[in-house]
Design a protein around this motif. Structure first.
Motif, mmCIF file in Angstrom:
data_model
loop_
_atom_site.group_PDB
_atom_site.id
_atom_site.type_symbol
_atom_site.label_atom_id
_atom_site.label_comp_id
_atom_site.label_asym_id
_atom_site.label_seq_id
_atom_site.Cartn_x
_atom_site.Cartn_y
_atom_site.Cartn_z
ATOM 1 N N ALA A 3 0.223 -1.222 0.051
ATOM 2 C CA ALA A 3 -0.246 -0.396 -0.207
ATOM 3 C C ALA A 3 1.043 0.822 0.470
ATOM 4 O O ALA A 3 0.584 2.548 -0.747
ATOM 5 C CB ALA A 3 -0.936 0.015 1.307
ATOM 6 N N PHE A 4 1.689 1.183 1.083
ATOM 7 C CA PHE A 4 2.739 2.099 0.810
ATOM 8 C C PHE A 4 3.559 2.386 -0.649
ATOM 9 O O PHE A 4 3.701 3.937 -1.306
ATOM 10 C CB PHE A 4 4.155 2.313 1.887
ATOM 11 C CG PHE A 4 5.073 2.586 2.080
ATOM 12 C CD1 PHE A 4 4.423 4.692 3.008
ATOM 13 C CD2 PHE A 4 6.225 2.915 1.263
ATOM 14 C CE1 PHE A 4 5.546 5.134 2.734
ATOM 15 C CE2 PHE A 4 7.180 3.676 1.591
ATOM 16 C CZ PHE A 4 6.558 4.744 1.848
ATOM 17 N N LEU A 5 3.937 1.742 -0.683
ATOM 18 C CA LEU A 5 4.746 1.719 -2.342
ATOM 19 C C LEU A 5 4.080 2.075 -3.712
ATOM 20 O O LEU A 5 4.065 3.902 -3.678
ATOM 21 C CB LEU A 5 5.607 0.828 -2.911
ATOM 22 C CG LEU A 5 6.853 -0.366 -1.545
ATOM 23 C CD1 LEU A 5 7.429 -1.494 -1.623
ATOM 24 C CD2 LEU A 5 7.969 1.462 -1.834
ATOM 25 N N ILE A 6 2.602 1.110 -3.374
ATOM 26 C CA ILE A 6 2.056 2.127 -4.908
ATOM 27 C C ILE A 6 1.428 3.318 -4.611
ATOM 28 O O ILE A 6 0.988 3.546 -5.005
ATOM 29 C CB ILE A 6 1.059 0.804 -4.155
ATOM 30 C CG1 ILE A 6 1.654 -0.903 -5.802
ATOM 31 C CG2 ILE A 6 -0.874 1.159 -5.495
ATOM 32 C CD1 ILE A 6 0.668 -1.338 -5.367
ATOM 33 N N SER A 7 1.031 4.043 -3.266
ATOM 34 C CA SER A 7 -0.045 5.149 -3.103
ATOM 35 C C SER A 7 1.339 6.355 -2.942
ATOM 36 O O SER A 7 1.105 6.898 -3.976
ATOM 37 C CB SER A 7 -0.026 5.135 -1.307
ATOM 38 O OG SER A 7 -1.150 4.101 -0.794
ATOM 39 N N THR A 8 2.861 5.887 -2.951
ATOM 40 C CA THR A 8 4.044 6.611 -3.277
ATOM 41 C C THR A 8 4.177 7.068 -4.602
ATOM 42 O O THR A 8 3.777 8.162 -5.250
ATOM 43 C CB THR A 8 5.566 5.841 -2.703
ATOM 44 O OG1 THR A 8 5.274 6.101 -0.903
ATOM 45 C CG2 THR A 8 6.441 6.756 -2.872
ATOM 46 N N GLY A 9 4.556 5.363 -5.784
ATOM 47 C CA GLY A 9 4.369 5.661 -7.055
ATOM 48 C C GLY A 9 3.094 6.776 -8.019
ATOM 49 O O GLY A 9 3.169 7.462 -8.717
ATOM 50 N N ILE A 10 2.210 6.203 -7.358
ATOM 51 C CA ILE A 10 0.910 7.039 -7.722
ATOM 52 C C ILE A 10 0.926 8.521 -7.493
ATOM 53 O O ILE A 10 0.505 8.879 -8.912
ATOM 54 C CB ILE A 10 -0.389 5.803 -7.648
ATOM 55 C CG1 ILE A 10 -0.447 4.556 -8.531
ATOM 56 C CG2 ILE A 10 -1.500 7.426 -7.666
ATOM 57 C CD1 ILE A 10 -1.883 3.855 -7.946
ATOM 58 N N PHE A 134 -3.041 4.224 7.431
ATOM 59 C CA PHE A 134 -1.846 4.684 7.521
ATOM 60 C C PHE A 134 -0.889 4.813 7.051
ATOM 61 O O PHE A 134 0.000 5.997 5.922
ATOM 62 C CB PHE A 134 -1.459 4.567 9.255
ATOM 63 C CG PHE A 134 0.252 4.715 9.453
ATOM 64 C CD1 PHE A 134 -0.103 6.122 9.449
ATOM 65 C CD2 PHE A 134 1.373 3.831 8.939
ATOM 66 C CE1 PHE A 134 1.531 6.990 9.989
ATOM 67 C CE2 PHE A 134 2.403 4.580 8.997
ATOM 68 C CZ PHE A 134 2.624 6.346 9.828
ATOM 69 N N MET A 135 -0.572 3.836 6.282
ATOM 70 C CA MET A 135 0.855 3.316 5.053
ATOM 71 C C MET A 135 -0.149 4.321 4.191
ATOM 72 O O MET A 135 0.957 4.343 2.974
ATOM 73 C CB MET A 135 0.409 1.520 4.723
ATOM 74 C CG MET A 135 1.459 1.013 6.096
ATOM 75 S SD MET A 135 2.507 1.478 6.481
ATOM 76 C CE MET A 135 3.978 0.866 5.273
ATOM 77 N N VAL A 136 -1.255 4.104 3.378
ATOM 78 C CA VAL A 136 -1.618 5.170 1.683
ATOM 79 C C VAL A 136 -1.702 6.371 3.038
ATOM 80 O O VAL A 136 -0.844 7.342 1.428
ATOM 81 C CB VAL A 136 -3.194 4.346 2.044
ATOM 82 C CG1 VAL A 136 -3.680 5.554 1.278
ATOM 83 C CG2 VAL A 136 -3.445 3.266 1.304
ATOM 84 N N VAL A 137 -2.267 7.225 3.738
ATOM 85 C CA VAL A 137 -1.617 8.338 3.801
ATOM 86 C C VAL A 137 0.323 8.611 3.516
ATOM 87 O O VAL A 137 0.530 9.469 3.272
ATOM 88 C CB VAL A 137 -2.681 8.917 5.269
ATOM 89 C CG1 VAL A 137 -2.031 10.367 5.528
ATOM 90 C CG2 VAL A 137 -4.610 8.733 5.056
ATOM 91 N N ALA A 138 0.771 7.838 4.425
ATOM 92 C CA ALA A 138 1.979 7.736 4.382
ATOM 93 C C ALA A 138 3.082 7.457 2.677
ATOM 94 O O ALA A 138 3.395 8.964 2.579
ATOM 95 C CB ALA A 138 2.947 6.521 5.261
ATOM 96 N N GLY A 139 2.448 7.029 1.677
ATOM 97 C CA GLY A 139 2.703 6.935 0.885
ATOM 98 C C GLY A 139 2.695 7.956 -0.347
ATOM 99 O O GLY A 139 3.268 7.990 -0.367
ATOM 100 N N THR A 140 1.300 8.459 -0.214
ATOM 101 C CA THR A 140 0.699 9.582 -0.983
ATOM 102 C C THR A 140 1.012 10.652 -0.229
ATOM 103 O O THR A 140 1.737 12.044 -1.115
ATOM 104 C CB THR A 140 -1.413 9.590 -1.182
ATOM 105 O OG1 THR A 140 -1.013 9.941 0.760
ATOM 106 C CG2 THR A 140 -1.871 8.466 -1.468
ATOM 107 N N THR A 141 1.732 10.869 0.712
ATOM 108 C CA THR A 141 2.572 12.230 1.259
ATOM 109 C C THR A 141 3.978 12.055 1.330
ATOM 110 O O THR A 141 4.786 12.878 0.024
ATOM 111 C CB THR A 141 2.081 12.224 2.789
ATOM 112 O OG1 THR A 141 0.752 12.338 3.835
ATOM 113 C CG2 THR A 141 3.249 12.657 3.401
ATOM 114 N N LEU A 142 4.562 10.841 0.802
ATOM 115 C CA LEU A 142 5.899 10.906 0.180
ATOM 116 C C LEU A 142 5.971 11.460 -1.101
ATOM 117 O O LEU A 142 6.581 12.208 -1.695
ATOM 118 C CB LEU A 142 6.466 9.010 0.329
ATOM 119 C CG LEU A 142 7.905 9.117 0.316
ATOM 120 C CD1 LEU A 142 8.895 10.611 0.668
ATOM 121 C CD2 LEU A 142 8.648 8.009 0.275
ATOM 122 N N GLY A 143 4.500 11.463 -2.318
ATOM 123 C CA GLY A 143 4.180 10.741 -3.590
ATOM 124 C C GLY A 143 4.437 11.798 -3.880
ATOM 125 O O GLY A 143 4.927 12.836 -4.659
#
Length: 185
Positions: A3-10, A134-143
């Motif tokens: 979830a984190f990696l996909i959210s970051t990339g997208i 949490f992992m989605v929000v962390a990933g989208t924020t990093l992106g």
């Protein structure tokens, strides 16, 4: 971790060329203080994406796409007009902070610009797809940070070499075009 990696990339990809990336450049050009701007982007993104999972889908169903389109279009055009109005900050070459401060101005502007944005919608969809909010929000924020923080430092470097009036005129034209496009789409 998926979830984190996909959210970051997208989100990093979706943010390329987006209005909030342009806003990052405008803030850097206007205030010439990269650290408070980057921290403001971080706080605004955390708040916006944190709320996106809870209220994002509700807002889009209540307001509908036509109202959101008009709000965005008029906001862009208003920003274009605002960019043409000289203020005390321009005369002093960015040494003084705006009334709310660079950090708070960035938080408010960035938070509002993200409302109804494709990355906010992506956050809602990703949060619905993956069980780890949490992992989605962390990933989208990093992106968002990967896409916007470099723009802030680039904008600061550009404004050291290009007259601020040119930056304002260019930004005003871009915002006006984005406003018209939003109203016509």
């Amino acid at each position: 971790m998926e979830a984190f990696l996909i959210s970051t990339g997208i989100v990093a990809l979706a943010e390329m060329g987006d209005k909030t990336q342009l806003l990052s450049l405008v803030l850097a050009a206007r205030f010439r203080k990269p650290w408070p701007i980057v921290l403001g982007i971080l706080v605004a993104t955390l708040a916006n994406h944190g709320l996106a999972g809870a209220v994002g889908s509700w807002v889009t169903t209540v307001l509908g796409p036509n109202i959101l389109r008009w709000v965005l279009g008029v906001s862009f055009i208003a920003m274009a007009v605002w960019m043409l109005i000289p203020d005390k900050l321009d005369d002093e070459e960015g040494e003084d902070a705006p009334r709310m401060g660079v950090f708070l101005t960035t938080v408010v502007a960035f938070f509002l610009a993200e409302m109804g944005d494709k990355t906010q919608i992506a956050t809602v969809m990703l949060a619905a797809q993956y069980p780890s909010w949490f992992m989605v929000v962390a990933g989208t924020t990093l992106g968002m940070m990967l896409a916007n923080a470099p723009v802030v430092w680039l904008g600061d470097a550009i404004t050291q070499r290009v007259p601020l009036r040119w930056v304002h005129l260019s930004s005003a034209v871009i915002f006006a075009v984005l406003g018209v496009v939003a109203l016509l789409s």
